[in-house]
Design a protein around this motif. Structure first.
Motif, PDB file in Angstrom:
ATOM      1  N   PHE A 130     -15.900  32.604  43.347  1.00 14.52           N
ATOM      2  CA  PHE A 130     -16.308  31.488  44.206  1.00 14.52           C
ATOM      3  C   PHE A 130     -15.950  30.140  43.589  1.00 14.52           C
ATOM      4  N   PHE A 131     -15.552  30.150  42.327  1.00 21.22           N
ATOM      5  CA  PHE A 131     -15.124  28.916  41.654  1.00 21.22           C
ATOM      6  C   PHE A 131     -13.622  28.923  41.383  1.00 21.22           C
ATOM      7  N   ASN A 132     -13.112  30.075  40.953  1.00 15.58           N
ATOM      8  CA  ASN A 132     -11.690  30.147  40.595  1.00 15.58           C
ATOM      9  C   ASN A 132     -10.795  30.361  41.806  1.00 15.58           C
ATOM     10  N   ASP A 133     -11.305  31.055  42.804  1.00 21.16           N
ATOM     11  CA  ASP A 133     -10.467  31.413  43.950  1.00 21.16           C
ATOM     12  C   ASP A 133     -11.312  31.355  45.219  1.00 21.16           C
ATOM     13  N   PRO A 134     -11.910  30.179  45.532  1.00 17.41           N
ATOM     14  CA  PRO A 134     -12.928  30.110  46.583  1.00 17.41           C
ATOM     15  C   PRO A 134     -12.435  30.537  47.962  1.00 17.41           C
ATOM     16  N   THR A 135     -11.164  30.300  48.274  1.00 13.06           N
ATOM     17  CA  THR A 135     -10.706  30.624  49.634  1.00 13.06           C
ATOM     18  C   THR A 135     -10.698  32.133  49.880  1.00 13.06           C
ATOM     19  N   ASN A 136     -10.487  32.899  48.840  1.00 16.78           N
ATOM     20  CA  ASN A 136     -10.406  34.358  49.034  1.00 16.78           C
ATOM     21  C   ASN A 136     -11.675  35.092  48.610  1.00 16.78           C
ATOM     22  N   ALA A 137     -12.634  34.354  48.072  1.00 18.44           N
ATOM     23  CA  ALA A 137     -13.771  35.008  47.418  1.00 18.44           C
ATOM     24  C   ALA A 137     -14.512  35.976  48.333  1.00 18.44           C
ATOM     25  N   GLU A 138     -14.810  35.535  49.541  1.00 22.71           N
ATOM     26  CA  GLU A 138     -15.599  36.409  50.420  1.00 22.71           C
ATOM     27  C   GLU A 138     -14.884  37.724  50.692  1.00 22.71           C
ATOM     28  N   THR A 139     -13.617  37.621  51.014  1.00 25.11           N
ATOM     29  CA  THR A 139     -12.841  38.840  51.298  1.00 25.11           C
ATOM     30  C   THR A 139     -12.814  39.744  50.064  1.00 25.11           C
ATOM     31  N   LEU A 140     -12.594  39.131  48.900  1.00 21.18           N
ATOM     32  CA  LEU A 140     -12.522  39.920  47.668  1.00 21.18           C
ATOM     33  C   LEU A 140     -13.826  40.690  47.458  1.00 21.18           C
ATOM     34  N   TYR A 141     -14.957  40.027  47.774  1.00 19.71           N
ATOM     35  CA  TYR A 141     -16.242  40.703  47.564  1.00 19.71           C
ATOM     36  C   TYR A 141     -16.544  41.740  48.636  1.00 19.71           C
ATOM     37  N   GLU A 142     -15.993  41.541  49.812  1.00 24.13           N
ATOM     38  CA  GLU A 142     -16.148  42.596  50.829  1.00 24.13           C
ATOM     39  C   GLU A 142     -15.467  43.870  50.334  1.00 24.13           C
ATOM     40  N   ASP A 143     -14.256  43.697  49.801  1.00 24.18           N
ATOM     41  CA  ASP A 143     -13.525  44.863  49.266  1.00 24.18           C
ATOM     42  C   ASP A 143     -14.267  45.462  48.080  1.00 24.18           C
ATOM     43  N   ALA A 144     -14.745  44.580  47.214  1.00 20.93           N
ATOM     44  CA  ALA A 144     -15.430  45.055  46.005  1.00 20.93           C
ATOM     45  C   ALA A 144     -16.678  45.840  46.379  1.00 20.93           C
ATOM     46  N   SER A 145     -17.370  45.378  47.400  1.00 21.90           N
ATOM     47  CA  SER A 145     -18.590  46.049  47.837  1.00 21.90           C
ATOM     48  C   SER A 145     -18.262  47.455  48.357  1.00 21.90           C
TER      49      SER A 145
END
Lengths: 331, 763
Positions: free
Chosen positions: A143-158
């Motif tokens: 959310f700090f290093n790559d804020p534009t992609n963060a949500e998507t990245l966490y959806e995948d991670a989840s």
């Protein structure tokens, strides 16, 4: 003899401007080896400094950015955080199982997802307000290093995390482990210190049991088997601990990696030679770390070269204070 | 007449090449992509192109540059002519910088277009012959031409061509890892692979041939039974493939890879992780150390043959190779004129009892100059032997090595020490079963001794002995070598000359073996067999990084006039390099460790050095120049270097980076090696120096070193003198001239030893 007549050799041994270093053997205990420490050292010397010196209360008093480093150090990337949640969920599963309660896969997954969702929400708030995350863990660094992609990245991670926990709780390949884990003698998330080497070694064993006479250690991995797992130093360290804990030679400890992402369980047979090689590697790692120890203690951050590899740096909590890391994001 | 292997481009200093400037359109113009654009222009249009340093490309053509679109993974680059025509000449700095590269690339374009040779991606200057010159025991011997261009001061652009020998397995890798067969055969093939690949040192360099493209990669593993159709899925360039068979089917169907073909895993340079590939597309590169003895004879190439090769190569390339540049090559090879070639006089050598081996006055004296060093050592003893050296020599030997051989070794080494030092020494053999036993026995005594340690092949032994017995400064000997030489001492050795087993030869081999061990042991105790007189610099510091970049080494040689202490001293330290992904040493660490090396060895009362030469093996780059400046400041501050003292930093290349060779063409014409100490100045601050030569080199051509510090003419000339003089400290092999100055040699050897002790493959 020319050397002894013309040159008074005793003068060579006159006091020097600085004393010589102590023999290596005597310095081996000044650094503590752990697998994660050596991995960080190999991956990025500057992150190693920031993790073990710059952000330490006791070390590197000359470090000017200590408060900021300590704050950044709390940030975790999605792999670290989901890995931590998975490990914690499994440890909890076994603790409850030993008391007679068996958690369902659904229950495990829901708890884990709740934790991660809480982290995500807190990180979003922290990122937009600049306030602390408000969770037990630190903010999620995407959310700090790559804020534009963060949500998507966490959806995948989840999703990956849920799949791993589903496999743990229901895959037939892990049934024996789940059953063995109910017995009281099973070691879960056991911290250890090795005293059998000339240097200090620490680690955490995820799961260890003496099943049907043969001691076994299992290491949980959230992902799938990578292509170069056959020679793992981490597992050698577990075997050394297993030998001390259960008795017998290290190569007689059965060592497994459970790749929860794919539901596989891979055995890692050790030999006396591979254990010896592992011990040598650990000593050589320590030797490398000792070379940098004084620089770390003196807070000389510049002595630790940043790795400047875009894929590594984007996952690093210290990106905000690493100009080289930021620069390589534009390459 | 001294001649080089350099061809000079016609018109000399008046060379002028028409160019067009091309502009680049891209979202991320990194240097790799710009170089790739130059490469594509060369491959598709045979145009020589170079980055101009201002974000564009200079193309050697008078016609508009054809438009070219380059796609590389997720990046794209478009090259367009920007309408700007010009000329590059040697009259300006840009021409001096870029014209040699333009010429070189024109030759490379011709070589690629001709298709008579092949090259490996990433090594564009090496061109291999299509057919091996010899095949034996499953190994193909392939000659390759290697070219490199340079600016030759007052002469013009030169291009050096050299011949080298490379070895590859004749069979592809699938043969070494069969999917079926009997266990013994499978094991035999695997062992053969491991030996040829030097797997014990973590090696295994492969050449991957995908159509006409060849790439270097490194062996990782060959899981039993792995086939291309069953490798599992993997991602490459953002595409997921079900298996490596799927990958080949989609990207290179012409290779006709079947699902049942053997698969192995390899890693590619600059790529993360390892990937499966079809084993039948791989061959193993066999390095010289692993080549069977019978094939090693093809490695040395005599100067006459080498020179012939150069002429043949240029004939093959064609006289019109530079026609696109409006140029050609001048006839013959470049001979440096007077003033650009000189012979560095060898220094006189100082032994004990004031014995001196005089500098040879004429060529006929050179043989004795190299041959008499052992004799003088025997007569005069060593130049310097520290008074505090232990007077007891222990020899630890494992079960399986005879006690008699260990005792004989001890007796003879002691006798040599007595002869060299005039002192008496006692000897103690120590037998052991496991290395730990030996460590306990040796450390059980309070006093430190000199130590010969016979190793039993335990891979951990080398490191354990270093760690546990390092204070004894052990000299390690392998059990196999000791047993072999002792056997020859007792029963004779085969004499190739008389074709008989000779007791005398066995005795001589043993004496030579013991002598070399003794000399190494003497050096480990800081003994100085012989010394050289002071040269242009009082101190010589060498900085080197190991091949795997996990270590760096510092060596310091002090040679000063008598009475100025320390007068003669050699110290070497090897340090771990934390940032092993970088060739450059971290500047903060470099500064600190060099200063520490001095401070830990510099007596409080010692007079300051008047001059210090630093040789950086390889390039000085990134933050290193500033570190070397800071080192100077701090050494002056510590009064180790005089305030106005001379301080030079020079780049040193062990292998002639530009493939430059020297030889002597005499009447006949007869082509000989140069004499030891031959130096040629290519341009100001760029010298080629041959420390070896025809006196002691019986096979092959002298391999010169390069000293480099652009524009720094006198410093590099003095550095050459210092290098040649300190190369006379060939203590470990007195009859053979040393290729490198002793501190370079010492650092190099210790870095290699450290790298070999590394436990690899563990993650």
């Amino acid at each position: 003899m020319k050397g002894e007549t013309a040159i008074p050799l005793s003068l060579f041994e006159a006091a020097t401007l600085e004393p010589p270093p102590a023999p290596l053997k005597e310095r081996l205990r000044c650094v503590e080896w752990s697998f994660s420490r050596r991995s960080t050292f190999e991956q990025c010397p500057q992150k190693y400094y920031l993790d073990y010196y710059g952000g330490s209360k006791r070390r590197a008093p000359a470090e000017a950015e200590k408060p900021l480093i300590r704050q950044l150090k709390l940030r975790q990337n999605r792999y670290e955080r989901t890995g931590e949640i998975v490990h914690s969920a499994i440890a909890n599963y076994f603790r409850l199982a030993q008391k007679g309660t068996i958690q369902s896969a659904k229950n495990l997954i829901q708890q884990a997802q709740r934790m991660l969702a809480g982290d995500v929400a807190a990180s979003q708030a922290a990122q937009s307000n600049g306030t602390p995350s408000g969770t037990a863990s630190g903010p999620l660094l995407e959310f700090f290093n790559d804020p534009t992609n963060a949500e998507t990245l966490y959806e995948d991670a989840s999703k990956r995390m849920s799949a791993a926990l589903q496999n743990f709780a229901s895959h037939p390949r892990y049934e024996k482990i789940r059953n063995a884990g109910r017995s009281i003698g099973t070691e879960v998330e056991r911290m250890f210190k090795l005293t059998t080497l000339p240097c200090r070694v620490t680690g955490i064993v995820d799961f260890a049991v003496r099943a049907s006479g043969k001691p076994a250690v299992v290491d949980w991995k959230s992902g799938k088997p990578s292509q170069s797992e056959e020679d793992s130093l981490q597992l050698t360290a577990y075997a050394l601990w297993g030998a001390k804990n259960f008795g017998g030679p290290p190569e007689k400890i059965a060592i497994y990696k459970a790749f929860l992402g794919s539901g596989s369980l891979v055995s890692f047979p050790l030999t006396q030679a591979s254990v010896e090689k592992g011990k040598r590697r650990i000593l050589q790692d320590v030797e490398r770390m000792i070379e940098m120890h004084d620089y770390g203690d003196q807070g000389r951050r510049r002595a630790f070269t940043p790795c400047a590899q875009s894929k590594v740096c984007i996952l690093c909590p210290y990106l905000p204070i690493c100009p080289e890391g930021k620069e390589c994001q534009h390459d | 007449m001294i001649e080089t292997n350099i061809c000079i481009v016609s018109n000399g200093m008046n060379l002028s090449v028409a160019t067009r400037r091309a502009r680049l359109q891209t979202t991320s113009p990194d240097p790799d992509l710009v170089e790739l654009a130059c490469l594509r222009l060369r491959a598709r249009h045979q145009l020589a192109a170079v980055p101009d340093g201002n974000g564009g490309i200079l193309v050697a053509t008078s016609r508009p540059v054809p438009q070219l679109r380059v796609q590389e993974r997720d990046r794209e680059l478009v090259i367009d002519d920007d309408g700007e025509a010009g000329n590059l000449s040697l009259a300006d700095e840009q021409g001096v910088q870029l014209l040699p590269t333009i010429v070189e690339r024109a030759v490379l374009a011709r070589l690629a277009h001709q298709g008579k040779r092949w090259a490996i991606s990433g090594s564009p200057r090496n061109w291999y012959e299509k057919q091996p010159i010899r095949e034996q025991d499953g190994i193909s011997v392939i000659r390759r031409a290697s070219i490199a261009s340079m600016f030759v001061e007052d002469v013009g652009v030169g291009i050096a061509a050299d011949v080298q020998t490379a070895f590859f397995t004749s069979r592809t890798i699938d043969w070494f890892f069969p999917l079926t067969g009997n266990t013994a055969d499978i094991r035999h093939r695997r062992e053969l692979f491991d030996r040829l690949a030097q797997r014990e040192h973590g090696k295994g360099t492969l050449v991957y041939r995908r159509g006409e493209t060849r790439t270097t990669c490194y062996f990782t593993r060959a899981p039993e039974g792995s086939v291309c159709g069953g490798t599992g899925s993997f991602r490459l360039n953002n595409v997921t493939y079900d298996s490596v068979y799927d990958y080949y089917t989609k990207t290179a169907p012409q290779l006709k890879i079947s699902p049942q073909d053997r698969a192995v895993w390899v890693s590619f340079p600059k790529a993360k992780g390892d990937v499966p590939v079809a084993a039948k597309l791989l061959r193993l590169r066999v390095f010289n150390d692993a080549v069977p003895e019978i094939l090693k004879v093809v490695i040395p190439i005599a100067p006459r043959d080498r020179r012939e090769f150069v002429f043949a190569f240029w004939r093959e390339v064609g006289a019109d190779v530079l026609a696109s540049l409006g140029a050609s090559f001048e006839k013959g090879l470049w001979s440096p004129p007077k003033g650009r070639f000189w012979q560095i006089p060898p220094p006189s050598l100082r032994f004990g009892k004031n014995k001196v081996l005089q500098s040879p006055a004429r060529e006929s004296d050179y043989r004795a100059y190299y041959g008499d060093r052992i004799k003088l050592l025997r007569e005069g003893g060593c130049f310097q032997f520290p008074a505090a050296t232990p007077r007891r020599i222990q020899c630890a030997y494992p079960a399986g090595v005879s006690e008699a051989s260990a005792r004989q070794l001890l007796t003879d080494v002691e006798q040599a020490f007595r002869c060299w030092t005039g002192k008496q020494f006692s000897t103690v053999p120590v037998d052991y079963q496991q290395i730990d036993d030996a460590v306990t026995k040796i450390n059980g005594h309070d006093d430190t001794t000199m130590l010969l340690f016979v190793l039993n092949g335990d891979p951990n032994g080398y490191y354990t002995v270093s760690l546990e017995l390092g204070e004894h400064r052990p000299k390690r000997v392998t059990a196999a070598m000791l047993s072999k030489h002792f056997e020859e001492l007792q029963h004779g050795a085969y004499d190739r000359r008389t074709k008989t087993v000779s007791l005398e030869k066995g005795r001589n081999n043993w004496k030579s073996f013991v002598g070399l061990i003794g000399l190494d042991l003497l050096q480990l105790q800081d003994g100085v067999p012989w010394a050289i007189p002071p040269g242009p610099f009082e101190g010589l510091l060498v900085v080197d990084v190991s091949h795997d970049r996990r270590y760096y080494g510092l060596s310091l040689l002090i040679v000063r006039p008598d009475g100025k202490l320390p007068a003669f001293r050699l110290i070497t330290v090897i340090k771990s390099k934390a940032d092993s992904k970088e060739e450059a040493i971290n500047p903060e660490v470099l500064e600190e460790e060099v200063v520490k090396l001095f401070r830990q060895n510099w007596p409080n009362t010692a007079p300051a050095l008047t001059s210090l030469l630093t040789l950086r093996d390889g390039r000085v780059y990134k933050g290193e120049p500033r570190a070397f400046e800071r080192i100077k400041e701090r050494l002056i501050q510590d009064r180790i270097l005089q305030g106005g003292g001379r301080y030079e930093v020079i780049e040193f290349f062990k292998e002639s980076e530009k493939n430059i060779r020297l030889w002597d063409v005499t009447a006949g014409p007869n082509v000989l090696n140069v004499l030891e100490g031959a130096a040629v100045e290519i341009s100001a601050g760029h010298i080629v120096l041959a420390n070896t030569g025809r006196t002691t080199l019986n096979h092959g051509t002298a391999e010169p070193i390069i000293l480099h510090s652009p524009g720094n003419r006198q410093a590099v000339r003095d550095a050459a003198t210092t290098c040649f003089q300190s190369a006379q400290l060939n203590w470990s092999n007195p009859r053979v001239a040393l290729r490198y100055p002793l501190p370079v040699n010492r650092t190099d050897e210790e870095l290699i030893a450290r790298a070999q002790q590394e436990a690899r493959h563990s993650r």
